[in-house]
Design an enzyme around this catalytic site. Sequence first.
Site, PDB file in Angstrom:
ATOM      1  N   TRP A  15       0.829  -1.123  -0.130  1.00  0.00           N
ATOM      2  CA  TRP A  15       0.012   0.054  -0.061  1.00  0.00           C
ATOM      3  C   TRP A  15       0.831   1.341   0.067  1.00  0.00           C
ATOM      4  CZ3 TRP A  15      -0.551   3.927   3.913  1.00  0.00           C
ATOM      5  CH2 TRP A  15      -1.455   4.974   3.566  1.00  0.00           C
ATOM      6  N   TRP A  63     -14.528   4.850  -8.675  1.00  0.00           N
ATOM      7  CA  TRP A  63     -15.028   3.549  -8.306  1.00  0.00           C
ATOM      8  C   TRP A  63     -13.980   2.924  -7.425  1.00  0.00           C
ATOM      9  CZ3 TRP A  63     -19.329   0.499 -10.930  1.00  0.00           C
ATOM     10  CH2 TRP A  63     -19.304  -0.721 -10.233  1.00  0.00           C
ATOM     11  N   ASP A  64     -14.227   2.743  -6.144  1.00  0.00           N
ATOM     12  CA  ASP A  64     -13.141   2.349  -5.077  1.00  0.00           C
ATOM     13  C   ASP A  64     -13.379   1.069  -4.950  1.00  0.00           C
ATOM     14  OD1 ASP A  64     -10.849   2.385  -3.588  1.00  0.00           O
ATOM     15  OD2 ASP A  64     -11.496   4.298  -2.622  1.00  0.00           O
ATOM     16  N   ASP A  75     -15.069   9.907  -0.338  1.00  0.00           N
ATOM     17  CA  ASP A  75     -15.692   9.265   0.773  1.00  0.00           C
ATOM     18  C   ASP A  75     -16.482  10.001   1.774  1.00  0.00           C
ATOM     19  OD1 ASP A  75     -16.433   6.889   2.391  1.00  0.00           O
ATOM     20  OD2 ASP A  75     -14.537   6.234   2.691  1.00  0.00           O
ATOM     21  N   CYS A  87      -9.965   2.589  -8.888  1.00  0.00           N
ATOM     22  CA  CYS A  87      -9.243   2.864  -7.576  1.00  0.00           C
ATOM     23  C   CYS A  87      -9.244   1.805  -6.986  1.00  0.00           C
ATOM     24  CB  CYS A  87      -9.783   4.323  -7.034  1.00  0.00           C
ATOM     25  SG  CYS A  87      -8.993   4.534  -5.422  1.00  0.00           S
ATOM     26  N   ARG A 107     -10.670  -2.814   7.048  1.00  0.00           N
ATOM     27  CA  ARG A 107     -11.006  -1.594   7.295  1.00  0.00           C
ATOM     28  C   ARG A 107     -12.570  -1.647   7.682  1.00  0.00           C
ATOM     29  NH1 ARG A 107     -12.071   3.369   3.059  1.00  0.00           N
ATOM     30  NH2 ARG A 107     -10.693   4.981   4.101  1.00  0.00           N
ATOM     31  N   ASP A 157      -2.253   5.705  -3.087  1.00  0.00           N
ATOM     32  CA  ASP A 157      -2.678   6.889  -2.285  1.00  0.00           C
ATOM     33  C   ASP A 157      -1.482   7.706  -1.653  1.00  0.00           C
ATOM     34  OD1 ASP A 157      -5.266   6.339  -2.086  1.00  0.00           O
ATOM     35  OD2 ASP A 157      -5.328   4.874  -0.575  1.00  0.00           O
TER      36      ASP A 157
END
Length: 743
Positions: A200, A478-479, A368, A527, A444, A549
């Site tokens: 990440w 679109w995540d 978000d 995404c 998450r 990110d």
Amino acid sequence: MGITYIPEEQLFKLDTPNTTYCIGVIDREGFLGHAYYGRRIDNIQGMSALMRIYENPMTPETNARDRLSFLDCFPAEYSAHGVGDYRESSIRVRSAGGHSAVLLTYVSHEIYQGKRRLEGLPATFGDESEVTTLAITCRDAVLGLRAVLEYSVFEDTDAIARSVRFYNDGDGPIYLEKAMSACLDMDNRDFDMLTLHGSWARERHMDRRRVSHGKHAVSSLRGEPGHQEHPFMALLEHTATQTRGDVYGFSLVYSGNFRMQAEMNQFGSVRITAGIEPEDFSWKLTSGESFQTPEVILVYSGEGLGGMSRTYHDLYRKHLIRSPYRNKKRPILINNWEATYFDFNEEKLLDIAREASKLGIEMLVMDDGWFGNRYDDNRALGDWQVNEEKLKGGLKKLVDGVNALGMEFGMWFEPEMISPESKLYQEHPDWAIAIPGRVPGLARNQYVLDISRKEVRDCIMGQMFEVLHSANIKYVKWDMNRPLSDLGSAALEADRQGELYHRYVLGMYEMQERLLAEFPELLLENCSGGGARFDPGMLYYSPQIWCSDDTDALERLAIQEGTALIYPLSAMGAHVSVCPNHAVGRNTPFETRGYVALAGTFGYELDITKLSQEDKDMVSRQTAMYHRFNDLVREGDYYRIASWQDNHLYDCFQVVSKDKGESLVFYVQVLGEPNQHGRILQLQGLDENAEYRLYEADMQGDTEEITQDTGRVCSGQLLQNGGMLVERLWGDFRAKLIWLKRQ
Ligand code: GLA
């Protein structure tokens, strides 16, 4: 060019402008062998000898006693399983009798103009004048299994697309337990293997190592490619560089579990296999049914890695990305994520838009936090209704307000997810992917929706459409913020649970297809927790993908270098953010952050109302710079000049227009050195017979002009062989953008 069959040699010859690929059929037995892939050869007389069928152990027909030694060294075009080729197989089944063996042999072939669509899957395309396809039908008569191996060659690009479709011609079910998209056997030529590795916030770093005996693979079991490995592999000569040497690239057009593998065997031959990861894959093919593998794109370059990259860029820009935006400038956007995270309301967003619109920014993207009771990342995924406590007066009012400022509006969704604390989960707990009796793992604080189910897809798409129809929305991000785990679907029978990973990907593709059918003009950006699903499959739906990110200029140089190995700069979502950077805490000059983002789609990810006047002035110049240079960046040829990851000091790449009329050189001095002199950079891709005038980007000047004439004029020959001098810069992370214009 195109594809020819040479009956005397029983050879298929596939030609692109600069490459040739040859497949042979071995006598009556019908073994399909790989004869050659590489630099273009016009006269291939005698080519079949390269399959070594005249050497011992001959073919089984002539030497039945040693069938195993034949199979274990024959260069297979699509390797068998369980019958004596002990290298990696391309296919494995579970038959009605519980057996796993498969041996596919030649039956017939067809050559046609154009390329058919792959059902339910993204794929490259081209019309009848651009592409020729060879479809070779093979069969395993014992299983009643038919396979059609498809090869498409492009008239204008040195790329070959390969895929396989299986048909069950028998009476009972056959379980496919492995179904690779392609297999390629070559003699080892002192190969290195190059893959993209990451995590990440540091995706797609280049990883190069020697190919030695045994198996070397990259793969994913995350249900998406992931941050960690990438559905790409190149084999290249150990001495190959950006500009020299043989390079073979393999890029899988797929967004789920994958495996790319090289295996060197006892005879120094290397077998490459690419396709869906076989672990946890099983597909029940009932009588009469078929299964389509994703396609893999093969590229050979005799001119080093740079040649390979430019071929992929051209192919993906022209024959994969479908969006109406593919050849268009994208609006410069500002995204509120790093500016506000979840803490925003309509006033805050309008404040950002107001300031942004004055500086040339063209679109506000609300990230978000706008729906359900989404005040943090612990809840509300699946409840796609506008939170009117945050957005007083509703979405339309906000969007109209943004439009009134002369800006467009876009917004974020994460359609594949469900929070345990959501209305949707209360109503449909069985819609989350889970194994009965096992509490699925959270990531998450969210679960993954079982989008293999049509009713789940319908529900989510219905909610999205309602929101998107309610206001003037031009862009969607679109995540997908967690990988899959605990694979189980409440809707699949026991002997189909192994289909879930792939069905999930097919479901996601279908959802994106539906979104684009409903809103054909929409600008879609994919995404996944940054860049965990940056792959060719997603480019079929969205012309751009959020790269990472991490928006730190320095880290981005590495991420964007790895990404540009395969993908055009026009596909790389890149924004300017504030310092200290939110992912790494580093400070870099605003100017450098701007140049690095200008090498991608370009935009901002910060609270523009809080910027200093000096930085705001620079935003105006950066947006002007975008308009001046984006056509070139988006459509030009990419050349890698130097990599700070190799030299630890500086980075340099170049974009050259197709007609060689202009070029932009991006230079970043990552670390200043004491007692350092100017640096000489050997440029590439220029017109050797032309002269270029050199201009430098000016981000702080007193005039409106964003480039300054240096007064220097140099020939393309000098710039490429002698080089271009960049004067010494003072300090770390300093950058220069140099524009070359043909005289
Ligand atoms: C992911 C994305 C970010 C942002 C957040 C929102 O991490 O990569 O850009 O959209 O989700 O939760």
